[in-house]
Each structure stands twice: as structure tokens, then as C-alpha cells.
Write an enzyme that holds these catalytic residues in place. Structure first.
Site, mmCIF file in Angstrom:
data_model
loop_
_atom_site.group_PDB
_atom_site.id
_atom_site.type_symbol
_atom_site.label_atom_id
_atom_site.label_comp_id
_atom_site.label_asym_id
_atom_site.label_seq_id
_atom_site.Cartn_x
_atom_site.Cartn_y
_atom_site.Cartn_z
ATOM 1 N N ASP A 103 0.841 -1.205 0.000
ATOM 2 C CA ASP A 103 0.000 0.000 0.000
ATOM 3 C C ASP A 103 0.872 1.250 0.000
ATOM 4 O O ASP A 103 2.030 1.208 0.412
ATOM 5 C CB ASP A 103 -0.887 0.027 1.251
ATOM 6 C CG ASP A 103 -1.868 -1.134 1.281
ATOM 7 O OD1 ASP A 103 -2.152 -1.700 0.207
ATOM 8 O OD2 ASP A 103 -2.331 -1.471 2.393
HETATM 9 N N1 URA Z 1 -1.279 -5.925 3.855
HETATM 10 C C1 URA Z 1 -1.759 -4.662 3.868
HETATM 11 O O1 URA Z 1 -2.784 -4.384 4.467
HETATM 12 N N2 URA Z 1 -1.068 -3.736 3.211
HETATM 13 C C2 URA Z 1 0.084 -3.965 2.554
HETATM 14 O O2 URA Z 1 0.683 -3.062 1.981
HETATM 15 C C3 URA Z 1 0.572 -5.284 2.562
HETATM 16 C C4 URA Z 1 -0.138 -6.249 3.223
#
Ligand code: URA
Length: 236
Positions: A103
């Protein structure tokens, strides 16, 4: 392959710039100056020198980045900065792409490569490649959460996750944890904690398969994987 294409692919300039280099007599193949870019060469078997330096041919590039917050795990975007924007022009030449996504507000280990086969193997749901995350959680993470994750939790879309291995590093008003999961659903870690009524405040990936984040990399920095690291990844 054509000599001009090879040199251009290796990042020694555009086709036009490479043509100039060749014309100037800067390129030797097996000790002979070659000026014609159309000349066919075998970069694995033949020794090529450019301006006196040996050209080490490689087809694939494998990079480990310590992804900072605020950049997206995509190859291009009209508005937002991407992880590719953080690479040098030389490395961008190999057209690497991120293996999976973190993310925008997640930090840590991101592998970038142009090796589609390895990327596919690491991301295939059938391979169950473990990914380890460090997170700071709002609220007290306890043994009930550990059991719930071990069992698998129901995400907001009704999907029941595969078992996750949750380790509590510190529990209090905020908690620190490590979580190993073998899937890569959208926002998976955040949604797993949401499933037990908790919010992720900070998230960082620290391991993927056999590859651990090199903690000497500052946020936004990256380096090439060593041959051993590439081999270890392929084993997984
Ligand atoms: N899980 C999440 O919620 N975000 C990420 O970036 C990776 C795994």
C-alpha cells in the site's frame, strides 16, 4: 543479437547515441573494433569492450527496495510518484516492475525485477510464499488474536484467510507484532486486524520467501540482489 540493440538495452544510450559510440571506434568484440551496429553478437560467449571496459551482459535485474510511504507500487501513474521513479535511469532501462504491491502507506521490502517467471512463482497463490510483516497496532493485541489468526479470520468480503502466524512483540495501548501470511489479498494485514476489531497504525514488510529486508537500506534506497539471494528466492 544485434550489437547496437545489446548496448542500448544495457543502458549505454539510445540507439542513436550507441551508433555514435560505434562510429567512434569505442566498441570492440573479441578484440576487434566493430563499427556496424547491425553486427550479430552473442553476449554470453563473446567478450565485448566499450571504451576499454568490459560489458557484462545481463538479461534480468533483481532489486530490493526499502519502500518509503507516499509512493505507489506501480510502474507508472500520471499523478502519483511510483517506486519506478525512485530508480536510476540505468536500472529503469531494464524495465523492472514490482513483485506484488505494498500500500501507499506501507514501508519495507519490495522486490523489483523484469523476470516474469520468478515474479509469477512468488505471487502464485499455489506456492504459499510466506511474507512477514512488522506492524504497530492500535489497542492491545492478545492471545485471542493469535488463536483467531491461526484459525483464519473472516475478512469484510466473507473470505476466510489461510492461517496467519502472529507473534506479539509488545502489548499495551498500542502493540507491536510480527505476522507471517502466505497470501496476498488486497490490504490483507489491515483487513485481518479489522476482522478482530483493531487498526493497523504502521506497517512494514520485512521478509518475502527467503529474502529479508536489508536494514542498512534507508527508506527509498535499493540495491541489486546478490546471486545467492536470487538463488534462494528461486528455491522458494
Ligand atoms: N497488507 C496490507 O494491508 N497492506 C500492505 O501493503 C501489505 C499487506
Amino acid at each position: 543479437m544485434r550489437l547496437d540493440k545489446l548496448l542500448s538495452n544495457m543502458g549505454f544510450g539510445s540507439r542513436k547515441e550507441v551508433k555514435q559510440l560505434l562510429k567512434s571506434g569505442a566498441v570492440q568484440v573479441e578484440g576487434t573494433v566493430i563499427k556496424d551496429g547491425k553486427t550479430q553478437v552473442n553476449p554470453v560467449e563473446q567478450t565485448i569492450f566499450l571504451l576499454g571496459e568490459k560489458v557484462v551482459y545481463k538479461e534480468f535485474i533483481y532489486l530490493m527496495m526499502n519502500k518509503p510511504q507516499g509512493v505507489i507500487s506501480a510502474t507508472e501513474d500520471v499523478q502519483q510518484e511510483t517506486v519506478i521513479d525512485l530508480l536510476s535511469e540505468e536500472d529503469r532501462h531494464f524495465a523492472p516492475f514490482p513483485v506484488g504491491r505494498l500500500d501507499k502507506d506501507t514501508e519495507g521490502l519490495l522486490l523489483l525485477t523484469n523476470d516474469g517467471q520468478l515474479s509469477h512463482a512468488l505471487l502464485s497463490p499455489k506456492k504459499h510464499v510466506p511474507k512477514t510483516y512488522y506492524a504497530i497496532i492500535e489497542g492491545r493485541v492478545d492471545e485471542n488474536d493469535v488463536s483467531a489468526f491461526k484459525e483464519g479470520v473472516l475478512l469484510d468480503d466473507g473470505y476466510k484467510t489461510k492461517p496467519g502466524d502472529l507473534t506479539i512483540l509488545r502489548s499495551g495501548e498500542t502493540s507491536e507484532i510480527e505476522l507471517v501470511i502466505t497470501e496476498g489479498k488486497f490490504h490483507q494485514v489491515k483487513r485481518m486486524f479489522a476482522a478482530v476489531g483493531k487498526k493497523v497504525r504502521y506497517l512494514k514488510r520485512i521478509k518475502m520467501g527467503n529474502l529479508s529486508l536489508d536494514e542498512s537500506l534507508e527508506l527509498g534506497e535499493y540495491r541489486e540482489l546478490t546471486e545467492d539471494e536470487v538463488e534462494a528466492l528461486k528455491e522458494k
